[in-house]
Design a protein around this motif. Structure first.
Motif, PDB file in Angstrom:
ATOM      1  N   TYR A  75       2.657  32.074  -5.965  1.00 53.40           N
ATOM      2  CA  TYR A  75       2.739  30.839  -5.181  1.00 53.40           C
ATOM      3  C   TYR A  75       3.334  29.658  -5.946  1.00 53.40           C
ATOM      4  O   TYR A  75       3.827  28.720  -5.330  1.00 53.40           O
ATOM      5  CB  TYR A  75       1.385  30.489  -4.566  1.00 53.40           C
ATOM      6  CG  TYR A  75       1.158  31.271  -3.295  1.00 53.40           C
ATOM      7  CD1 TYR A  75       1.795  30.908  -2.118  1.00 53.40           C
ATOM      8  CD2 TYR A  75       0.362  32.395  -3.288  1.00 53.40           C
ATOM      9  CE1 TYR A  75       1.629  31.649  -0.961  1.00 53.40           C
ATOM     10  CE2 TYR A  75       0.184  33.141  -2.129  1.00 53.40           C
ATOM     11  CZ  TYR A  75       0.828  32.758  -0.968  1.00 53.40           C
ATOM     12  OH  TYR A  75       0.666  33.493   0.169  1.00 53.40           O
ATOM     13  N   ALA A  76       3.316  29.691  -7.261  1.00 53.26           N
ATOM     14  CA  ALA A  76       3.960  28.603  -8.009  1.00 53.26           C
ATOM     15  C   ALA A  76       5.448  28.573  -7.678  1.00 53.26           C
ATOM     16  O   ALA A  76       6.004  27.516  -7.355  1.00 53.26           O
ATOM     17  CB  ALA A  76       3.740  28.778  -9.506  1.00 53.26           C
ATOM     18  N   ALA A  77       6.095  29.721  -7.719  1.00 53.49           N
ATOM     19  CA  ALA A  77       7.526  29.804  -7.411  1.00 53.49           C
ATOM     20  C   ALA A  77       7.793  29.453  -5.947  1.00 53.49           C
ATOM     21  O   ALA A  77       8.783  28.796  -5.629  1.00 53.49           O
ATOM     22  CB  ALA A  77       8.056  31.200  -7.724  1.00 53.49           C
ATOM     23  N   LYS A  78       6.891  29.879  -5.058  1.00 55.94           N
ATOM     24  CA  LYS A  78       7.082  29.626  -3.630  1.00 55.94           C
ATOM     25  C   LYS A  78       6.939  28.153  -3.267  1.00 55.94           C
ATOM     26  O   LYS A  78       7.589  27.672  -2.341  1.00 55.94           O
ATOM     27  CB  LYS A  78       6.067  30.428  -2.804  1.00 55.94           C
ATOM     28  CG  LYS A  78       6.260  31.932  -2.877  1.00 55.94           C
ATOM     29  CD  LYS A  78       5.148  32.649  -2.121  1.00 55.94           C
ATOM     30  CE  LYS A  78       5.246  34.148  -2.308  1.00 55.94           C
ATOM     31  NZ  LYS A  78       4.142  34.857  -1.630  1.00 55.94           N
ATOM     32  N   THR A  79       6.071  27.450  -3.986  1.00 56.35           N
ATOM     33  CA  THR A  79       5.774  26.051  -3.623  1.00 56.35           C
ATOM     34  C   THR A  79       6.404  25.025  -4.554  1.00 56.35           C
ATOM     35  O   THR A  79       6.402  23.837  -4.246  1.00 56.35           O
ATOM     36  CB  THR A  79       4.254  25.820  -3.622  1.00 56.35           C
ATOM     37  OG1 THR A  79       3.743  26.074  -4.933  1.00 56.35           O
ATOM     38  CG2 THR A  79       3.554  26.691  -2.590  1.00 56.35           C
ATOM     39  N   GLY A  80       6.915  25.466  -5.697  1.00 59.66           N
ATOM     40  CA  GLY A  80       7.484  24.540  -6.665  1.00 59.66           C
ATOM     41  C   GLY A  80       6.441  23.790  -7.469  1.00 59.66           C
ATOM     42  O   GLY A  80       6.729  22.747  -8.054  1.00 59.66           O
ATOM     43  N   LEU A  81       5.229  24.312  -7.527  1.00 58.13           N
ATOM     44  CA  LEU A  81       4.134  23.665  -8.251  1.00 58.13           C
ATOM     45  C   LEU A  81       3.858  24.407  -9.553  1.00 58.13           C
ATOM     46  O   LEU A  81       4.315  25.536  -9.742  1.00 58.13           O
ATOM     47  CB  LEU A  81       2.885  23.623  -7.361  1.00 58.13           C
ATOM     48  CG  LEU A  81       3.046  22.758  -6.098  1.00 58.13           C
ATOM     49  CD1 LEU A  81       1.894  22.989  -5.132  1.00 58.13           C
ATOM     50  CD2 LEU A  81       3.144  21.295  -6.474  1.00 58.13           C
ATOM     51  N   ALA A 118       0.456  14.024 -12.101  1.00 58.55           N
ATOM     52  CA  ALA A 118      -0.147  14.395 -10.812  1.00 58.55           C
ATOM     53  C   ALA A 118       0.602  13.726  -9.659  1.00 58.55           C
ATOM     54  O   ALA A 118       0.872  14.366  -8.629  1.00 58.55           O
ATOM     55  CB  ALA A 118      -1.619  13.995 -10.791  1.00 58.55           C
ATOM     56  N   GLN A 119       0.960  12.466  -9.820  1.00 61.78           N
ATOM     57  CA  GLN A 119       1.680  11.745  -8.771  1.00 61.78           C
ATOM     58  C   GLN A 119       3.092  12.287  -8.556  1.00 61.78           C
ATOM     59  O   GLN A 119       3.645  12.148  -7.469  1.00 61.78           O
ATOM     60  CB  GLN A 119       1.734  10.252  -9.100  1.00 61.78           C
ATOM     61  CG  GLN A 119       0.388   9.574  -8.987  1.00 61.78           C
ATOM     62  CD  GLN A 119       0.431   8.112  -9.414  1.00 61.78           C
ATOM     63  OE1 GLN A 119       1.394   7.644 -10.044  1.00 61.78           O
ATOM     64  NE2 GLN A 119      -0.604   7.380  -9.071  1.00 61.78           N
ATOM     65  N   ALA A 120       3.639  12.925  -9.558  1.00 63.64           N
ATOM     66  CA  ALA A 120       4.998  13.459  -9.456  1.00 63.64           C
ATOM     67  C   ALA A 120       5.051  14.834  -8.772  1.00 63.64           C
ATOM     68  O   ALA A 120       6.139  15.292  -8.418  1.00 63.64           O
ATOM     69  CB  ALA A 120       5.622  13.556 -10.853  1.00 63.64           C
ATOM     70  N   LEU A 121       3.906  15.481  -8.565  1.00 65.40           N
ATOM     71  CA  LEU A 121       3.893  16.794  -7.915  1.00 65.40           C
ATOM     72  C   LEU A 121       4.472  16.719  -6.516  1.00 65.40           C
ATOM     73  O   LEU A 121       4.185  15.796  -5.757  1.00 65.40           O
ATOM     74  CB  LEU A 121       2.465  17.331  -7.800  1.00 65.40           C
ATOM     75  CG  LEU A 121       1.835  17.896  -9.053  1.00 65.40           C
ATOM     76  CD1 LEU A 121       0.380  18.216  -8.801  1.00 65.40           C
ATOM     77  CD2 LEU A 121       2.570  19.136  -9.504  1.00 65.40           C
ATOM     78  N   ARG A 122       5.273  17.708  -6.165  1.00 65.66           N
ATOM     79  CA  ARG A 122       5.850  17.803  -4.819  1.00 65.66           C
ATOM     80  C   ARG A 122       5.694  19.227  -4.327  1.00 65.66           C
ATOM     81  O   ARG A 122       6.111  20.173  -5.005  1.00 65.66           O
ATOM     82  CB  ARG A 122       7.345  17.429  -4.815  1.00 65.66           C
ATOM     83  CG  ARG A 122       7.650  16.002  -5.224  1.00 65.66           C
ATOM     84  CD  ARG A 122       7.152  15.026  -4.172  1.00 65.66           C
ATOM     85  NE  ARG A 122       7.390  13.643  -4.499  1.00 65.66           N
ATOM     86  CZ  ARG A 122       6.549  12.855  -5.160  1.00 65.66           C
ATOM     87  NH1 ARG A 122       5.414  13.336  -5.623  1.00 65.66           N
ATOM     88  NH2 ARG A 122       6.824  11.583  -5.372  1.00 65.66           N
ATOM     89  N   ILE A 123       5.098  19.383  -3.138  1.00 70.38           N
ATOM     90  CA  ILE A 123       4.994  20.700  -2.519  1.00 70.38           C
ATOM     91  C   ILE A 123       6.327  20.949  -1.830  1.00 70.38           C
ATOM     92  O   ILE A 123       6.666  20.274  -0.863  1.00 70.38           O
ATOM     93  CB  ILE A 123       3.828  20.765  -1.519  1.00 70.38           C
ATOM     94  CG1 ILE A 123       2.501  20.486  -2.230  1.00 70.38           C
ATOM     95  CG2 ILE A 123       3.807  22.130  -0.825  1.00 70.38           C
ATOM     96  CD1 ILE A 123       1.303  20.375  -1.299  1.00 70.38           C
ATOM     97  N   LYS A 124       7.096  21.900  -2.334  1.00 71.40           N
ATOM     98  CA  LYS A 124       8.443  22.149  -1.812  1.00 71.40           C
ATOM     99  C   LYS A 124       8.446  22.983  -0.530  1.00 71.40           C
ATOM    100  O   LYS A 124       9.327  22.836   0.299  1.00 71.40           O
ATOM    101  CB  LYS A 124       9.277  22.846  -2.885  1.00 71.40           C
ATOM    102  CG  LYS A 124       9.291  22.122  -4.220  1.00 71.40           C
ATOM    103  CD  LYS A 124      10.633  21.559  -4.569  1.00 71.40           C
ATOM    104  CE  LYS A 124      10.679  20.973  -5.950  1.00 71.40           C
ATOM    105  NZ  LYS A 124      10.148  19.672  -6.106  1.00 71.40           N
ATOM    106  N   ASP A 125       7.463  23.870  -0.377  1.00 69.84           N
ATOM    107  CA  ASP A 125       7.386  24.715   0.816  1.00 69.84           C
ATOM    108  C   ASP A 125       5.974  24.610   1.384  1.00 69.84           C
ATOM    109  O   ASP A 125       5.053  25.292   0.936  1.00 69.84           O
ATOM    110  CB  ASP A 125       7.724  26.167   0.450  1.00 69.84           C
ATOM    111  CG  ASP A 125       7.767  27.099   1.656  1.00 69.84           C
ATOM    112  OD1 ASP A 125       7.151  26.784   2.700  1.00 69.84           O
ATOM    113  OD2 ASP A 125       8.406  28.158   1.543  1.00 69.84           O
ATOM    114  N   LEU A 126       5.816  23.735   2.366  1.00 68.30           N
ATOM    115  CA  LEU A 126       4.507  23.477   2.948  1.00 68.30           C
ATOM    116  C   LEU A 126       3.955  24.710   3.658  1.00 68.30           C
ATOM    117  O   LEU A 126       2.751  24.967   3.628  1.00 68.30           O
ATOM    118  CB  LEU A 126       4.582  22.279   3.900  1.00 68.30           C
ATOM    119  CG  LEU A 126       3.272  21.598   4.219  1.00 68.30           C
ATOM    120  CD1 LEU A 126       2.499  21.222   2.978  1.00 68.30           C
ATOM    121  CD2 LEU A 126       3.526  20.373   5.078  1.00 68.30           C
ATOM    122  N   GLY A 127       4.819  25.496   4.281  1.00 65.26           N
ATOM    123  CA  GLY A 127       4.377  26.723   4.937  1.00 65.26           C
ATOM    124  C   GLY A 127       3.749  27.694   3.948  1.00 65.26           C
ATOM    125  O   GLY A 127       2.701  28.289   4.225  1.00 65.26           O
ATOM    126  N   ALA A 128       4.384  27.867   2.809  1.00 65.80           N
ATOM    127  CA  ALA A 128       3.841  28.753   1.776  1.00 65.80           C
ATOM    128  C   ALA A 128       2.524  28.199   1.237  1.00 65.80           C
ATOM    129  O   ALA A 128       1.589  28.959   0.967  1.00 65.80           O
ATOM    130  CB  ALA A 128       4.849  28.933   0.642  1.00 65.80           C
TER     131      ALA A 128
END
Length: 178
Positions: free
Chosen positions: A76-82, A96-106
């Motif tokens: 899921y790290a690769a899927k979400t960009g986290l 923490a503030q810089a985190l971005r969920i790239k794929d909300l569905g995943a």
């Protein structure tokens, strides 16, 4: 009278439903906005990610004898960009503030799998598993049942309240009525 297991199970089921609702009617900008522009506030995205990762680690790795967390096992790290190994504990606020969920569905899929794994573990009601001692860093040694109650339920409820306030501050509105 309900048992402690039933109390925790019911509380987690309600918490999981409320955490799922946090992703309803919210824009990516609101999800990643710093609430009130406060330099020490956590974003909604960070709160959801941190809590889901914590529950995953407690239920999979801690309570099930170092079973690989869903996050790692299913990539899921690769899927979400986290982050791949972090879960947010002790993370510097700016990071923490810089985190971005790239794929909300995943990410939604991941949360659902964590909730289902927790439900299955509790439903099994394995007394030997729930009564043994486990170590959770940085909290120390505790009964597995306490790990579910304190770290998953209470910790999760605390983050739920934080996220509800953040939703209000970023203009998304709370998902529960008081």
């Amino acid at each position: 009278m309900i048992t402690a297991v039933e109390f925790i199970q019911g509380g987690l089921k309600q918490l999981h439903g409320n955490m799922d609702k946090q992703l309803d009617n919210i824009t990516p900008e609101q999800l990643h906005a710093v609430p009130g522009g406060n330099p020490k506030a956590n974003t909604i995205a960070w709160g959801l990610w941190h809590y889901a990762r914590t529950e995953d680690n407690v239920v999979q790795y801690i309570l099930q004898n170092k079973k690989t967390p869903i996050w790692v096992e299913q990539g899921y790290a690769a899927k979400t960009g986290l982050p791949e190994t972090a879960q947010g504990t002790g993370m510097p606020t700016a990071e923490a503030q810089a985190l971005r969920i790239k794929d909300l569905g995943a990410f939604k899929e991941y949360m659902g799998k964590v909730w289902a794994a927790t439900d299955a573990l509790i439903a099994a009601n394995d007394q030997a598993l729930l009564d043994r001692m486990v170590t959770i860093r940085p909290l120390g040694e505790m009964h597995a049942m306490r790990a579910l109650g304190a770290v998953c339920l209470t910790h999760g409820t605390t983050h739920f309240g934080e996220i509800e306030l953040a939703r209000t501050l970023v203009g998304a509105g709370a998902v529960t009525a008081v």
